[in-house]
Scaffold this motif. Structure first.
Motif, PDB file in Angstrom:
ATOM      1  N   VAL A 128      41.113 -31.508  21.031  1.00 50.85           N
ATOM      2  CA  VAL A 128      39.690 -31.899  21.754  1.00 50.85           C
ATOM      3  C   VAL A 128      39.944 -33.021  22.643  1.00 50.85           C
ATOM      4  O   VAL A 128      39.132 -33.278  23.685  1.00 50.85           O
ATOM      5  CB  VAL A 128      38.715 -32.012  20.584  1.00 50.85           C
ATOM      6  CG1 VAL A 128      37.634 -32.878  21.293  1.00 50.85           C
ATOM      7  CG2 VAL A 128      38.296 -30.702  19.821  1.00 50.85           C
ATOM      8  N   HIS A 129      40.717 -33.817  22.347  1.00 48.73           N
ATOM      9  CA  HIS A 129      40.919 -35.114  23.103  1.00 48.73           C
ATOM     10  C   HIS A 129      41.884 -34.922  24.232  1.00 48.73           C
ATOM     11  O   HIS A 129      42.362 -35.789  24.879  1.00 48.73           O
ATOM     12  CB  HIS A 129      41.385 -36.347  22.045  1.00 48.73           C
ATOM     13  CG  HIS A 129      40.419 -36.863  21.300  1.00 48.73           C
ATOM     14  ND1 HIS A 129      39.899 -38.182  21.663  1.00 48.73           N
ATOM     15  CD2 HIS A 129      39.896 -36.551  20.309  1.00 48.73           C
ATOM     16  CE1 HIS A 129      39.148 -38.572  20.838  1.00 48.73           C
ATOM     17  NE2 HIS A 129      38.940 -37.445  19.954  1.00 48.73           N
ATOM     18  N   GLY A 130      42.240 -33.769  24.552  1.00 51.21           N
ATOM     19  CA  GLY A 130      43.072 -33.625  25.719  1.00 51.21           C
ATOM     20  C   GLY A 130      44.417 -33.567  25.616  1.00 51.21           C
ATOM     21  O   GLY A 130      45.354 -33.681  26.508  1.00 51.21           O
ATOM     22  N   LEU A 131      45.128 -33.522  24.379  1.00 54.66           N
ATOM     23  CA  LEU A 131      46.354 -33.349  24.121  1.00 54.66           C
ATOM     24  C   LEU A 131      47.107 -32.169  23.682  1.00 54.66           C
ATOM     25  O   LEU A 131      48.052 -32.286  23.138  1.00 54.66           O
ATOM     26  CB  LEU A 131      46.626 -34.669  23.042  1.00 54.66           C
ATOM     27  CG  LEU A 131      46.281 -36.024  23.216  1.00 54.66           C
ATOM     28  CD1 LEU A 131      46.406 -36.940  21.903  1.00 54.66           C
ATOM     29  CD2 LEU A 131      46.992 -36.720  24.233  1.00 54.66           C
ATOM     30  N   ALA A 132      46.366 -30.927  23.879  1.00 56.11           N
ATOM     31  CA  ALA A 132      46.783 -29.830  23.399  1.00 56.11           C
ATOM     32  C   ALA A 132      48.126 -29.202  24.122  1.00 56.11           C
ATOM     33  O   ALA A 132      49.057 -28.795  23.400  1.00 56.11           O
ATOM     34  CB  ALA A 132      45.851 -28.793  23.742  1.00 56.11           C
ATOM     35  N   MET A 133      48.364 -29.568  25.255  1.00 57.56           N
ATOM     36  CA  MET A 133      49.363 -28.959  25.846  1.00 57.56           C
ATOM     37  C   MET A 133      50.844 -29.768  25.483  1.00 57.56           C
ATOM     38  O   MET A 133      51.654 -29.165  25.075  1.00 57.56           O
ATOM     39  CB  MET A 133      49.472 -29.068  27.668  1.00 57.56           C
ATOM     40  CG  MET A 133      48.368 -28.395  27.971  1.00 57.56           C
ATOM     41  SD  MET A 133      48.442 -26.496  27.843  1.00 57.56           S
ATOM     42  CE  MET A 133      49.884 -26.080  28.869  1.00 57.56           C
ATOM     43  N   ASP A 134      50.746 -31.244  25.325  1.00 51.60           N
ATOM     44  CA  ASP A 134      51.716 -31.907  24.845  1.00 51.60           C
ATOM     45  C   ASP A 134      52.054 -31.454  23.421  1.00 51.60           C
ATOM     46  O   ASP A 134      53.175 -31.543  22.898  1.00 51.60           O
ATOM     47  CB  ASP A 134      51.410 -33.197  25.033  1.00 51.60           C
ATOM     48  CG  ASP A 134      51.559 -33.809  26.572  1.00 51.60           C
ATOM     49  OD1 ASP A 134      52.000 -33.223  27.129  1.00 51.60           O
ATOM     50  OD2 ASP A 134      51.122 -34.907  26.658  1.00 51.60           O
ATOM     51  N   LEU A 135      51.277 -31.363  22.662  1.00 48.38           N
ATOM     52  CA  LEU A 135      51.212 -31.298  21.181  1.00 48.38           C
ATOM     53  C   LEU A 135      51.894 -30.103  20.937  1.00 48.38           C
ATOM     54  O   LEU A 135      52.866 -29.887  20.209  1.00 48.38           O
ATOM     55  CB  LEU A 135      49.667 -31.157  20.392  1.00 48.38           C
ATOM     56  CG  LEU A 135      49.817 -30.777  19.129  1.00 48.38           C
ATOM     57  CD1 LEU A 135      50.451 -31.610  18.172  1.00 48.38           C
ATOM     58  CD2 LEU A 135      48.178 -30.430  18.768  1.00 48.38           C
ATOM     59  N   TRP A 136      51.269 -28.763  21.404  1.00 47.28           N
ATOM     60  CA  TRP A 136      52.072 -27.513  21.383  1.00 47.28           C
ATOM     61  C   TRP A 136      53.605 -27.670  21.830  1.00 47.28           C
ATOM     62  O   TRP A 136      54.192 -26.811  21.163  1.00 47.28           O
ATOM     63  CB  TRP A 136      51.265 -26.318  22.024  1.00 47.28           C
ATOM     64  CG  TRP A 136      49.834 -26.151  21.303  1.00 47.28           C
ATOM     65  CD1 TRP A 136      48.645 -25.977  21.877  1.00 47.28           C
ATOM     66  CD2 TRP A 136      49.630 -25.775  20.131  1.00 47.28           C
ATOM     67  NE1 TRP A 136      47.588 -25.724  20.962  1.00 47.28           N
ATOM     68  CE2 TRP A 136      48.162 -25.732  19.617  1.00 47.28           C
ATOM     69  CE3 TRP A 136      50.475 -25.760  18.946  1.00 47.28           C
ATOM     70  CZ2 TRP A 136      47.594 -25.507  18.557  1.00 47.28           C
ATOM     71  CZ3 TRP A 136      49.914 -25.599  17.625  1.00 47.28           C
ATOM     72  CH2 TRP A 136      48.492 -25.350  17.491  1.00 47.28           C
ATOM     73  N   THR A 137      53.825 -28.109  22.868  1.00 45.14           N
ATOM     74  CA  THR A 137      55.018 -28.286  23.475  1.00 45.14           C
ATOM     75  C   THR A 137      55.942 -28.830  22.535  1.00 45.14           C
ATOM     76  O   THR A 137      57.085 -28.507  22.517  1.00 45.14           O
ATOM     77  CB  THR A 137      54.992 -29.039  24.847  1.00 45.14           C
ATOM     78  OG1 THR A 137      54.289 -28.307  25.860  1.00 45.14           O
ATOM     79  CG2 THR A 137      56.459 -29.127  25.300  1.00 45.14           C
ATOM     80  N   ALA A 138      55.624 -29.902  22.004  1.00 38.83           N
ATOM     81  CA  ALA A 138      56.306 -30.578  20.849  1.00 38.83           C
ATOM     82  C   ALA A 138      56.581 -29.763  19.598  1.00 38.83           C
ATOM     83  O   ALA A 138      57.733 -29.809  18.942  1.00 38.83           O
ATOM     84  CB  ALA A 138      55.609 -31.848  20.444  1.00 38.83           C
ATOM     85  N   LEU A 139      55.495 -29.202  19.246  1.00 34.36           N
ATOM     86  CA  LEU A 139      55.707 -28.462  17.961  1.00 34.36           C
ATOM     87  C   LEU A 139      56.308 -26.889  18.102  1.00 34.36           C
ATOM     88  O   LEU A 139      56.754 -26.630  17.068  1.00 34.36           O
ATOM     89  CB  LEU A 139      54.139 -28.019  17.384  1.00 34.36           C
ATOM     90  CG  LEU A 139      53.321 -29.451  16.966  1.00 34.36           C
ATOM     91  CD1 LEU A 139      52.001 -28.977  16.223  1.00 34.36           C
ATOM     92  CD2 LEU A 139      54.210 -30.252  16.003  1.00 34.36           C
TER      93      LEU A 139
END
Length: 650
Positions: free
Chosen positions: A221-232
């Motif tokens: 929700v805070h706009g970190l979705a792309m970085d989060l999924w790329t990392a996981l």
């Protein structure tokens, strides 16, 4: 039990913690108590009993209350210096989740700047000690039921700590609390906790991923979705572990409904192949109606994308639905719904060309999965819808719409009705539209896992050697340690006269006024429009009746602001003017919205107050009426009471 005599000591400390004469001695006693949890000179039974006592007693209210009482004392530099060892033991050796929450709360404006600096230092030390992962592992190591909102404050602290610290101290924060270092550390902590859950399940132990679901939803929700999924994704997809995939299915199913859009859509755009989507989501879509609506309706019908990865997104969505026998019925439903919308004459007229092209691309992608899962009983109704849609496209005056209709019909007819003696072909130029649609008939291949690893390294990377540094923020200095007070290197500016700031011109028309009220980034424009709104509403009666409900909607969702003088009075006058000029539709709208969930107490009082004042004016139009809201509305607006939506009130 040996730990029982400690209880009155802690209770006595909490009562007398503000007494500076005794606090130092009690801090020493309590710090020894906390350190005793880690003593190595006691038996395993004693250690287990002490740890169990710490979990059951310290994590509860007394320890949290203790920390909140200590926060104001952190502004006393003499007290902090003389008791620094004991304070560190209390904040760093106690329950980490409670310390993290309380220290994050210490960054709020109600505490002194010195207190906030010390909170940042302790938070940096907690992060450097790996407490982010430890807290998550602890939260996942229980299968107890999590109450609604139980971990909201901790999740908020996890997601917003770098922004909160930067907001208070700009660049003068420890390195491991800066965004480019903190968030990769947090992503690694999430991976560690997921793998710990997998190990616990392999050992037959109960676990819960509710906290991780909340955290992932908040980060997205805070706009970190792309970085989060790329990392996981690199760790999850490279290992191809069935049990880890099952854990991830549970994580996805636990994501809050309000965060589904921000979480799932970026995931669909990050993954390279629909087989990977199947591994990540499994059959969670079958049990979740919200997820069905998001993937089958919102992504394909309500939204549209024109970016370069649109083909990957469409193949991930439709391939995920069509690649499993347990989900193929959802694929058939989606294909039918897409074709019906594409063929509808009113839809062709009303939607934009880009969205219609997006739906056409989705249909071509659907057709690539048709042969292996569909029978003639399904194909013939689709073929009939295709022919009726083709006629609606050919009769359209827009040449692009006609080309889209011919290209889609030519591609789909060969797959929906392959028994046709003569294939459906059109004599038209090989334009860009046809080439784009034909290119989607090629199904993407499953990439090598190294693609995920390469992207993950760009996000996680290798943490800097000093990323665990816990240097205290020094106000008045830059991150290079240079003194900001020196102005030797500044060039003098020429003298100039102060000029008055230009004021916003008041709106002259009702439409311009409505547009100005929605200009949240221009407070002067909002103020000037709000001042003339009652006059424009009563003057333009015909125009007001056409847009009265929309105008009321704009006014209801306006928030009070300190930069607008007499906001409450002007807001009230505008609502009452709408009710007087257009009473029936506005009154019906306000009565309907009064019981809706997405309004707070102040907004509901605004509705009631306006309805009452409007009724008084309509009862006696010739009399002079005082345009003033009720005292309760003014009081609640002044105190900022009721700003929480009623749907979130307990």
């Amino acid at each position: 039990m040996e730990s029982e005599p400690w209880i009155p000591t802690i209770q006595s400390f909490i009562k007398r913690v503000a007494d500076s004469a005794e606090t130092g001695h009690i801090l020493k006693t309590l710090s020894h108590l906390l350190v005793s949890q880690h003593r190595s000179d006691c038996s395993a039974t004693e250690l287990c009993s002490q740890f169990s006592f710490a979990q059951s007693y310290f994590v509860s209210g007394p320890f949290e209350e203790l920390l909140y009482r200590l926060l104001p004392l952190l502004s006393n530099l003499e007290f902090v210096t003389s008791n620094s060892k004991y304070l560190s033991a209390i904040f760093l050796d106690g329950p980490a989740d409670v310390s993290f929450e309380v220290l994050y709360a210490g960054l709020s404006g109600e505490y002194a700047t010195v207190t906030q600096e010390k909170c940042v230092v302790y938070l940096s030390q907690l992060v450097a000690a790996g407490k982010l992962a430890d807290i998550m592992v602890c939260k996942c190591s229980t299968d107890s039921y999590m109450l609604n909102g139980e971990h909201d404050s901790l999740v908020q602290a996890y997601a917003c700590l770098p922004d909160k610290a930067a907001n208070r101290f700009q660049q003068n924060v420890p390195l491991n609390l800066q965004r480019n270092v903190y968030y990769p550390t947090l992503y690694k902590s999430i991976l560690l906790s997921l793998n710990d859950v997998k190990v616990r399940l392999q050992k037959g132990l109960s676990s819960s991923v509710a906290f991780i679901s909340l955290l992932i939803g908040k980060l997205c929700v805070h706009g970190l979705a792309m970085d989060l999924w790329t990392a996981l994704l690199a760790d999850i997809m490279v290992n191809q572990d069935f049990l880890l995939s099952r854990v991830f299915h549970k994580v996805v199913s636990g994501i809050a409904v309000t965060a589904l859009d921000s979480t799932i859509i970026p995931l669909l755009r990050c993954v390279y192949h629909y087989d990977d989507i199947s591994a990540l989501l499994g059959n969670t879509i079958i049990d979740s109606k919200k997820l069905q609506y998001l993937i089958m309706d919102k992504v394909l019908l309500h939204k549209f994308y024109t970016s370069a990865d649109v083909s990957k997104l469409l193949y991930n969505v439709i391939g995920y639905l069509a690649s499993s026998p347990s989900r193929v019925h959802l694929y058939h439903t989606t294909f039918t719904k897409l074709l019906q919308v594409w063929a509808d004459a009113s839809s062709i007229r009303c939607v934009s060309l880009d969205q219609h092209m997006y739906i056409s691309k989705a249909l071509v992608v659907c057709s690539t999965f048709l042969s292996s899962h569909s029978s003639d009983s399904l194909k013939m109704p689709l073929f009939k819808d295709l022919m009726s849609g083709l006629q609606n496209h050919l009769t359209n005056s827009d040449s692009s719409i006609r080309h889209i209709g011919m290209a889609v019909a030519q591609i789909l007819s060969a797959k929906l009705n392959p028994q046709l003696e003569k294939k459906l072909e059109f004599d038209y130029d090989d334009d860009q539209i046809y080439r784009e649609l034909v290119s989607l008939e090629t199904c993407p291949t499953l990439p090598d896992s190294s693609a995920y690893e390469k992207q993950s390294k760009n996000i996680l990377g290798d943490s800097p050697e000093d990323a665990s540094g816990t240097s205290e923020p020094v106000l008045g200095k830059t991150q290079y340690g240079e003194d900001l007070d020196s102005d030797d290197d500044l060039e003098p500016l020429g003298e100039f006269e102060d000029k008055a700031r230009p004021t916003e011109q008041p709106a002259s028309y009702l439409g311009e006024c409505m547009q100005g009220l929605m200009s949240a980034d221009n407070p002067e424009k909002v103020e000037s429009c709000l001042k003339v709104a009652p006059t424009l509403i009563r003057r333009s009666r015909v125009m007001t009746e056409e847009v009265s409900v929309e105008f009321a909607k704009v006014l209801l969702h306006m928030e009070s602001s300190v930069v607008i003088e007499n906001f409450v009075l002007l807001h009230h006058e505008s609502l009452v003017s709408l009710l007087v000029v257009s009473p029936v539709p506005v009154a019906q709208y306000l009565c309907k919205e009064f019981s809706a969930r997405n309004y707070n107490v102040r907004q509901r009082l605004d509705m009631l107050d306006a309805l009452a004042a409007g009724a008084v004016q309509l009862a006696d139009p010739k009399a002079e009426h005082e345009q003033k809201p009720s005292s309760l509305v003014e009081e609640m607006t002044t105190l900022n009471v009721g700003d929480k939506p009623s749907g979130e009130m307990q």
